[in-house]
Write a protein that holds these residues in place. Structure first.
Motif, PDB file in Angstrom:
ATOM      1  N   VAL A 125      22.318 -10.758 -98.351  1.00 11.92           N
ATOM      2  CA  VAL A 125      20.901  -9.521 -98.671  1.00 11.92           C
ATOM      3  C   VAL A 125      20.845  -9.572 -97.074  1.00 11.92           C
ATOM      4  O   VAL A 125      20.605 -10.542 -96.561  1.00 11.92           O
ATOM      5  CB  VAL A 125      19.993  -9.852 -98.923  1.00 11.92           C
ATOM      6  N   ILE A 126      20.604  -8.099 -95.867  1.00 12.27           N
ATOM      7  CA  ILE A 126      20.033  -8.576 -94.241  1.00 12.27           C
ATOM      8  C   ILE A 126      18.964  -8.014 -94.593  1.00 12.27           C
ATOM      9  O   ILE A 126      19.327  -6.564 -95.238  1.00 12.27           O
ATOM     10  CB  ILE A 126      21.481  -8.605 -93.301  1.00 12.27           C
ATOM     11  N   GLY A 127      18.761  -7.491 -93.147  1.00  7.72           N
ATOM     12  CA  GLY A 127      17.382  -7.406 -92.641  1.00  7.72           C
ATOM     13  C   GLY A 127      18.110  -6.006 -91.706  1.00  7.72           C
ATOM     14  O   GLY A 127      18.837  -6.816 -90.998  1.00  7.72           O
ATOM     15  N   GLN A 128      17.721  -5.178 -92.536  1.00  6.46           N
ATOM     16  CA  GLN A 128      18.180  -3.782 -90.837  1.00  6.46           C
ATOM     17  C   GLN A 128      17.715  -3.334 -89.997  1.00  6.46           C
ATOM     18  O   GLN A 128      16.198  -2.501 -90.082  1.00  6.46           O
ATOM     19  CB  GLN A 128      19.592  -2.846 -92.108  1.00  6.46           C
ATOM     20  N   GLN A 170      15.714  -2.270 -94.836  1.00  7.57           N
ATOM     21  CA  GLN A 170      14.411  -1.945 -94.152  1.00  7.57           C
ATOM     22  C   GLN A 170      13.117  -2.087 -94.665  1.00  7.57           C
ATOM     23  O   GLN A 170      13.139  -0.891 -95.761  1.00  7.57           O
ATOM     24  CB  GLN A 170      15.054  -0.630 -93.595  1.00  7.57           C
ATOM     25  N   LYS A 171      12.212  -2.930 -94.772  1.00  3.71           N
ATOM     26  CA  LYS A 171      10.855  -2.761 -95.255  1.00  3.71           C
ATOM     27  C   LYS A 171      10.068  -2.379 -94.528  1.00  3.71           C
ATOM     28  O   LYS A 171      10.588  -1.557 -93.286  1.00  3.71           O
ATOM     29  CB  LYS A 171       9.889  -3.669 -95.374  1.00  3.71           C
ATOM     30  N   LYS A 172       9.465  -0.660 -95.928  1.00  2.48           N
ATOM     31  CA  LYS A 172       9.087   0.530 -94.343  1.00  2.48           C
ATOM     32  C   LYS A 172       7.484   0.004 -95.063  1.00  2.48           C
ATOM     33  O   LYS A 172       6.987   0.489 -96.433  1.00  2.48           O
ATOM     34  CB  LYS A 172       9.465   1.927 -95.356  1.00  2.48           C
ATOM     35  N   GLY A 173       6.420  -0.588 -94.535  1.00  6.31           N
ATOM     36  CA  GLY A 173       4.880  -0.092 -94.602  1.00  6.31           C
ATOM     37  C   GLY A 173       4.619  -1.511 -95.417  1.00  6.31           C
ATOM     38  O   GLY A 173       6.009  -1.754 -96.512  1.00  6.31           O
ATOM     39  N   GLN A 174       4.013  -1.974 -95.688  1.00  2.63           N
ATOM     40  CA  GLN A 174       2.806  -3.157 -96.478  1.00  2.63           C
ATOM     41  C   GLN A 174       3.607  -2.423 -97.717  1.00  2.63           C
ATOM     42  O   GLN A 174       4.063  -3.287 -98.351  1.00  2.63           O
ATOM     43  CB  GLN A 174       1.182  -3.179 -95.956  1.00  2.63           C
ATOM     44  N   TYR A 178      11.113   0.011 -99.253  1.00  3.67           N
ATOM     45  CA  TYR A 178      11.849   0.240 -98.999  1.00  3.67           C
ATOM     46  C   TYR A 178      13.793   0.785 -98.930  1.00  3.67           C
ATOM     47  O   TYR A 178      13.746   1.729 -99.795  1.00  3.67           O
ATOM     48  CB  TYR A 178      13.342  -0.798-100.153  1.00  3.67           C
ATOM     49  N   LEU A 179      13.997   0.812 -97.818  1.00  5.63           N
ATOM     50  CA  LEU A 179      14.962   1.761 -97.512  1.00  5.63           C
ATOM     51  C   LEU A 179      16.919   1.534 -97.305  1.00  5.63           C
ATOM     52  O   LEU A 179      16.608  -0.067 -96.442  1.00  5.63           O
ATOM     53  CB  LEU A 179      14.824   2.647 -95.713  1.00  5.63           C
ATOM     54  N   PHE A 188      19.424   4.752 -98.842  1.00  4.86           N
ATOM     55  CA  PHE A 188      18.655   4.861-100.422  1.00  4.86           C
ATOM     56  C   PHE A 188      17.287   4.263-100.581  1.00  4.86           C
ATOM     57  O   PHE A 188      16.637   3.271-100.698  1.00  4.86           O
ATOM     58  CB  PHE A 188      19.468   4.446-101.729  1.00  4.86           C
ATOM     59  N   TRP A 189      16.610   5.206-100.963  1.00  4.95           N
ATOM     60  CA  TRP A 189      14.880   4.538-101.024  1.00  4.95           C
ATOM     61  C   TRP A 189      14.751   4.238-102.296  1.00  4.95           C
ATOM     62  O   TRP A 189      14.786   4.468-102.985  1.00  4.95           O
ATOM     63  CB  TRP A 189      14.099   5.829-100.763  1.00  4.95           C
TER      64      TRP A 189
END
Length: 192
Positions: A125-128, A170-174, A178-179, A188-189
């Protein structure tokens, strides 16, 4: 995409850096991927040539003496914080920290890929961070010439080349979700 299961224990490796992207990847892994029987590896590649390392060394230098570096890899307090967050969120999960120094002639993506094989990782798992230029320009392969080539996107390279399941997060907001990107699913949402 929920990668949890209750079968045999797995090794899940999260690429750990002091960034928001890495924190989002860890949050995703803890909430959607890691089960009780799994082992979680926080993997960090330290770059001794980075400006952060230089500033950290300057700030850690004792008066009148030489700098001291924890484990020879610089300031990695964020790794302890990440490990503590894991223990708090999933007390029964085994968590370990692995650190490797960036070697001359090797790039971060190649080191992560090699170590994921050596450690027998099942899920990586890697942050993007997906900037517009990354999406438009793509990425170059590690080890290639840097003249006239596109910058490497570590997450995209790992997703493409990893023999295990690799998830770019990719974390989307609080509370936005995730994307996710994998070999088979792009953008993928997943709701939080």
């Amino acid at each position: 995409m929920d990668f949890r299961h209750n079968a045999s224990p797995r090794r899940i490796m999260v690429v750990a850096d002091p960034t928001q992207e890495s924190a989002g990847a860890l949050q995703y892994a803890l909430s959607k991927t890691v089960s009780e029987n799994d082992e979680l590896i926080l993997f960090h590649v330290e770059n001794p040539n980075s400006w952060r390392y230089t500033i950290t060394m300057f700030l850690k230098r004792p008066r009148g003496g030489s700098a001291t570096v924890e484990g020879g890899l610089g300031n990695t307090e964020f790794l302890e914080e990440m490990k503590n967050a894991c223990k708090h969120a999933k007390p029964k999960v085994r968590v370990r920290v692995e650190k490797v120094a960036l070697m001359e002639g090797k790039d971060k993506a190649s080191i992560i890929l090699d170590q994921s094989k050596v450690l027998g990782v099942d899920v990586l798992v890697i942050g993007q961070r997906r900037s517009l230029s990354t999406v438009i320009l793509g990425y170059r392969r590690p080890g290639g010439s840097t003249r006239g080539t596109k910058p490497i996107d570590t997450a995209e390279y790992l997703i493409d080349k990893s023999s295990c399941t690799c998830v770019g997060v990719q974390k989307k907001g609080q509370n936005g979700g995730y994307l996710l990107n994998t070999k088979t699913h792009k953008n993928f949402w997943l709701l939080a």
